[in-house]
Write an enzyme that holds these catalytic residues in place. Structure first.
Site, PDB file in Angstrom:
ATOM      1  N   SER A  97       0.843  -1.193   0.000  1.00  0.00           N
ATOM      2  CA  SER A  97       0.000   0.000   0.000  1.00  0.00           C
ATOM      3  C   SER A  97       0.885   1.251   0.000  1.00  0.00           C
ATOM      4  CB  SER A  97      -0.940  -0.037   1.211  1.00  0.00           C
ATOM      5  OG  SER A  97      -1.955   0.937   1.092  1.00  0.00           O
ATOM      6  N   ASP A 100      -5.153  -2.685  -3.431  1.00  0.00           N
ATOM      7  CA  ASP A 100      -4.317  -2.561  -2.239  1.00  0.00           C
ATOM      8  C   ASP A 100      -3.801  -3.898  -1.743  1.00  0.00           C
ATOM      9  OD1 ASP A 100      -3.423  -1.958   0.521  1.00  0.00           O
ATOM     10  OD2 ASP A 100      -4.300  -0.008   0.071  1.00  0.00           O
TER      11      ASP A 100
END
Length: 376
Positions: free
Chosen positions: A42, A203
């Protein structure tokens, strides 16, 4: 012993990692490449690639990274005006009603400015050169495939490092680029997933239950984990009156579960395995033919509640997002926790860098002991 660093996700919270790295660079000002294995997920993937793609002096690399985060504004990450946000909301509603799912991926926020920022600041060629020179053994970026549900670590590294596939977890050798970082940092529902080859990826924390594993598979024998959770020192407080669980509050707890809780669980599991291995005689372990060995671990996590810090900067975030998140001046509001992921504001980020630096200074002895075997 190859030292690895795991930089986890958490949106704007990742600024804390820069403060910790700055503290380490002050402890070892002459070091060039303290981490042989660098893995990011992320927003942590952004820091990981920037760290690997810096120059030959660790301290200078962190100074540049600190400058980027310290001067950050929300509109450098996503289009923050109310018109763009409301237009995206309307488009999501229209497509859900019409069933037009064959168009481009949907998301609440337009993060095209982030792509421009990364293109300007990240040097993949320099990271590749550091790997080719043997200064870094491997660089990995984690993302989640939205079709297969696999947690993929896209990596570049020494030729001796092989890919892997274990159930829903895999490591794939590739030439890393902007799309991998954008995919890894595409917070679910907020930022658009990114197409890589035949699949859309989002993500990296979405289905990641083993945050430390990719670093070990890329060759790290001891690992520094820089988290973004203060769960251990900031236990949840029950409200005096019932709080309505609106959409923003529910999403906040989903994000906390993905970004914070799974990492805490993975760290606890590794520590338990280390304790159990200490009880097994070496000859018995060899007889079992189990590929298990203790992993030296150092975890550095925030000493303050980031949601509480975020409440000081609520006026910096668009009102539409504040309303959506249900954020308030209540420091323990789950809405404030959600806002902390989106608070790409220089004031908030500087606070997190300050906290990370002070936390690293407080743990300087542990840091020195952790790196002792690698000191020149």
């Amino acid at each position: 012993m190859d030292t690895g660093v795991v930089l986890t996700g958490g949106g704007a919270r990742a600024a804390y990692q820069v403060g910790v790295l700055k503290g380490i660079s002050d402890i070892f000002p002459d070091w060039a490449h303290p981490f042989r294995v660098i893995v990011g997920t992320s927003a942590g993937a952004i820091n990981a690639v920037a760290l690997a793609g810096g120059g030959g002096v660790f301290r200078h690399n962190i100074t540049k990274l600190e400058q980027i985060w310290s001067e950050l504004t929300i509109d450098q990450i996503y289009k923050a005006n109310s018109y763009d946000i409301l237009r995206n909301m309307t488009d999501i509603a229209r497509r859900m009603i019409s069933g037009a799912y064959d168009e481009s991926p949907m998301a609440l926020l337009n993060n095209s400015p982030l792509k421009a920022l990364l293109k300007r600041e990240v040097d993949f060629g320099q990271a590749r050169a550091a790997i080719a020179a043997g200064n870094i053994a491997a660089l990995g970026v984690n993302a989640c495939g939205y079709t297969t549900g696999q947690s993929i670590c896209f990596f570049e590294g020494a030729p001796s490092i092989a890919g892997w596939a274990i159930g829903q977890r895999a490591g794939v050798r590739t030439e890393l680029g902007l799309d991998h970082v954008l995919a890894s940092s595409a917070i679910p529902t907020l930022f658009r997933p990114v197409r890589i080859n035949r699949e859309y990826f989002g993500d990296g924390v979405t289905r990641q239950m083993a945050h430390i594993s990719p670093a070990l598979r890329l060759g790290a024998s001891k690992v520094l984990v820089i988290g973004v959770s203060a769960n251990n020192i900031c236990p949840p407080k029950r409200p005096k009156t019932p709080e309505v669980a609106d959409l923003g509050h529910v999403i906040a707890h989903v994000f906390n579960g993905m970004f914070l809780d799974t990492l805490d669980y993975d760290i606890d599991r590794l520590r338990l395995i280390n304790q159990l291995l200490e009880l097994v005689p070496e000859d018995k372990l060899q007889e079992s033919k189990l590929d298990l060995k203790p992993v030296r671990l150092l975890e550095i996590s925030p000493s303050e509640d980031m949601g509480e810090l975020a409440t000081r900067y609520l006026n910096r975030i668009p009102m539409v997002l504040r309303r959506f998140a249900g954020a308030s001046r209540d420091a323990h509001s789950s809405g404030s926790s959600l806002v902390s992921y989106l608070m790409f504001d220089q004031g908030f980020c500087r606070e997190l860098i300050r906290m990370g630096y002070e936390d690293a200074q407080r743990q300087s002895r542990q840091i020195e002991q952790f790196f002792k075997a690698d000191a020149n």
